[in-house]
Design an enzyme around this catalytic site. Structure first.
Site, PDB file in Angstrom:
ATOM      1  CG  PHE A  12      -1.278   1.228   1.572  1.00 26.22           C
ATOM      2  CD1 PHE A  12      -2.107   2.304   0.535  1.00 26.22           C
ATOM      3  CD2 PHE A  12      -1.519   1.811   2.967  1.00 26.22           C
ATOM      4  CE1 PHE A  12      -2.546   3.427   1.425  1.00 26.22           C
ATOM      5  CE2 PHE A  12      -1.846   2.949   3.341  1.00 26.22           C
ATOM      6  CZ  PHE A  12      -2.418   3.590   2.592  1.00 26.22           C
ATOM      7  CG  ASP A  32       6.560  -6.490  -2.179  1.00 23.24           C
ATOM      8  OD1 ASP A  32       6.415  -5.337  -1.771  1.00 23.24           O
ATOM      9  OD2 ASP A  32       6.113  -7.616  -1.909  1.00 23.24           O
ATOM     10  CB  THR A  36       0.582  -7.981   2.517  1.00 18.39           C
ATOM     11  OG1 THR A  36       1.878  -7.185   2.839  1.00 18.39           O
ATOM     12  CG2 THR A  36       0.116  -8.992   3.733  1.00 18.39           C
ATOM     13  CE  LYS A  90      13.430 -16.969  10.870  1.00 18.08           C
ATOM     14  NZ  LYS A  90      13.391 -18.358   9.982  1.00 18.08           N
ATOM     15  CG  ASN A  98      19.783  -9.371   5.358  1.00 14.42           C
ATOM     16  OD1 ASN A  98      20.590  -9.910   5.634  1.00 14.42           O
ATOM     17  ND2 ASN A  98      18.659 -10.316   5.246  1.00 14.42           N
ATOM     18  N   GLY A 101      23.074  -3.369   6.609  1.00 16.41           N
ATOM     19  CA  GLY A 101      24.444  -3.847   5.980  1.00 16.41           C
ATOM     20  C   GLY A 101      24.790  -3.526   4.713  1.00 16.41           C
ATOM     21  NE  ARG A 105      29.146  -4.917  -0.749  1.00 16.58           N
ATOM     22  CZ  ARG A 105      29.362  -6.370  -1.001  1.00 16.58           C
ATOM     23  NH1 ARG A 105      28.918  -7.180   0.024  1.00 16.58           N
ATOM     24  NH2 ARG A 105      29.810  -6.689  -2.222  1.00 16.58           N
ATOM     25  CE1 TYR A 144       3.925  -4.252  11.462  1.00 16.98           C
ATOM     26  CE2 TYR A 144       3.125  -2.781  13.262  1.00 16.98           C
ATOM     27  CZ  TYR A 144       3.513  -2.853  12.025  1.00 16.98           C
ATOM     28  OH  TYR A 144       3.394  -1.844  11.199  1.00 16.98           O
ATOM     29  CE  LYS A 148       7.334  -2.357  11.049  1.00 16.89           C
ATOM     30  NZ  LYS A 148       8.070  -1.710   9.869  1.00 16.89           N
TER      31      LYS A 148
END
Ligand code: NAD
Ligand code: UDP
Length: 313
Positions: A12, A32, A36, A90, A98, A101, A105, A144, A148
């Site tokens: 959204f 993506d 959802t 996760k 990720n 990082g 970099r 959630y 967060k």
């Protein structure tokens, strides 16, 4: 022209952000996993040669050279983020690691889509950024909320330890076109129910409050935040302080749609916050006098039009 990665770009908020960034003359890569999100939300952008889509899950590392990263990937509706709570954590935690990082970099700026949910069921009202919140760490919303909160911590740590240029937006309830009819959040539920003449499902007594922000105001706030130049580091509330009960929201939607729907009361889900309203003084100060421009009635009318055109009755 900047090269910008938007994770969760088919969702959204992400789809509106991709569109606005493209319209401003940037090159946009939308990443993506379509948990959802939907290709429908971004299909119209594919004719732009500076738009690219990548199917990828941010719990796995991803490498690309970009100037900016907007990290939005994460299901946001309780019914979706509770389907697979481990995956939700996760996505927030490993996804943040990720993307941070990557930002470290390639020396990119990175913005985190955090949430008013970090305040939990708040005991301070309205919520200011220095309030630490009142979250249940083991309840059904914790995958959630705590995910967060951990992501915010990671953002601050990557800044302090590795000098990554970070931005954290604490987004309050946002609504608008491109929400899924089956999203499960209150605005889309009430609109779809009204248009179909079905009962409007109020959870609890309907006296709990939320402050609803229209999508265009949020996108403006996110882009301003990414572009801030000053030394400020830390979370900023982005939301509309106009606060409504769920009963008031239902009445507004019934009135605009002219629906014959009746109200039906259902049990309040566990840990459902009783009140929520952003203090946006910091946002006004840091984001060059940003403030929401579109109030509930106007925003609802636009959103109802979208659902009329995109939902089978
Ligand atoms: P959404 O569910 O429409 O969009 C989330 C997108 O992330 C989807 O396209 C989904 O497919 C994608 N996604 C989920 N897990 C992924 C993964 N592991 N890898 C890659 N992509 C993944 O939700 P939204 O309302 O657009 O929310 C976007 C972001 O803003 C989320 O991070 C959410 O927590 C945050 N936020 C939203 C609101 C709101 O009111 N909409 C409020 C506060 C915070
Ligand atoms: N809600 C409701 N009926 C619905 C969906 C939600 O009364 O069909 C309530 C929900 O219990 C909560 C509020 O509306 O108090 C906002 O819910 P939503 O899931 O949209 O957002 P969040 O709780 O994450 O702020």
């Amino acid at each position: 022209m900047k090269k910008i990665l938007v994770t969760g770009g088919a969702g959204f908020i992400g789809s509106h952000l991709c569109e606005r960034l493209l319209n401003e003359g940037n090159e946009v890569i939308c990443l993506d996993n379509y948990f959802t999100g939907s290709k429908k939300n971004i299909a119209h952008l594919l004719k732009n040669p500076y738009f690219e889509i990548v199917r990828h899950d941010i719990t796995m590392p991803y490498f690309i050279e970009v100037d900016e990263i907007y990290n939005l990937a994460c299901p946001a509706s309780p019914i979706h983020y509770q389907l697979n709570p481990i995956k939700t954590i996760k996505t927030s935690v490993m996804g943040a690691i990720n993307m941070l990082g990557l930002a470290k970099r390639i020396k990119a700026k990175i913005l985190q889509a955090s949430t008013s949910e970090v305040y939990g069921d708040p005991l301070v009202h309205p919520q200011t950024e220095d309030y630490w919140g009142n979250c249940n760490p083991i309840g059904s919303r914790s995958c959630y909320d705590e995910g967060k909160r951990c992501a915010e911590s990671l953002f601050m740590n990557y800044h302090q330890q590795n000098d990554v240029q970070i931005k954290i937006a604490r987004i309050f309830n946002t609504y608008g076109p491109n929400m899924r009819p089956d999203d499960g959040r209150v605005v889309s539920n009430f609109i779809v129910q009204s248009l179909k003449g079905e009962d409007i499902t109020i959870y609890g007594d309907g006296k709990q409050t939320r402050s609803f922000q229209y999508i265009d105001d949020l996108v403006e706030g996110l882009i301003r935040l990414m572009n801030t130049k000053g030394s400020f580091i830390g979370p900023i509330n982005i939301g509309n302080p106009n606060e409504f009960t769920m009963l008031e929201l239902a009445e507004s939607i019934i009135k605009i749609t002219g629906s014959k729907s009746k109200i039906a009361y259902h049990p309040l889900p566990e840990d459902d916050p009783m009140q929520r309203k952003p203090d946006i003084n910091l946002a006004k100060k840091i984001l060059d006098n940003w403030e929401p421009k579109i109030q509930l009635n106007e925003g609802l009318k636009n959103t109802i039009e979208y659902f009329k055109e995109n939902t089978e009755s």
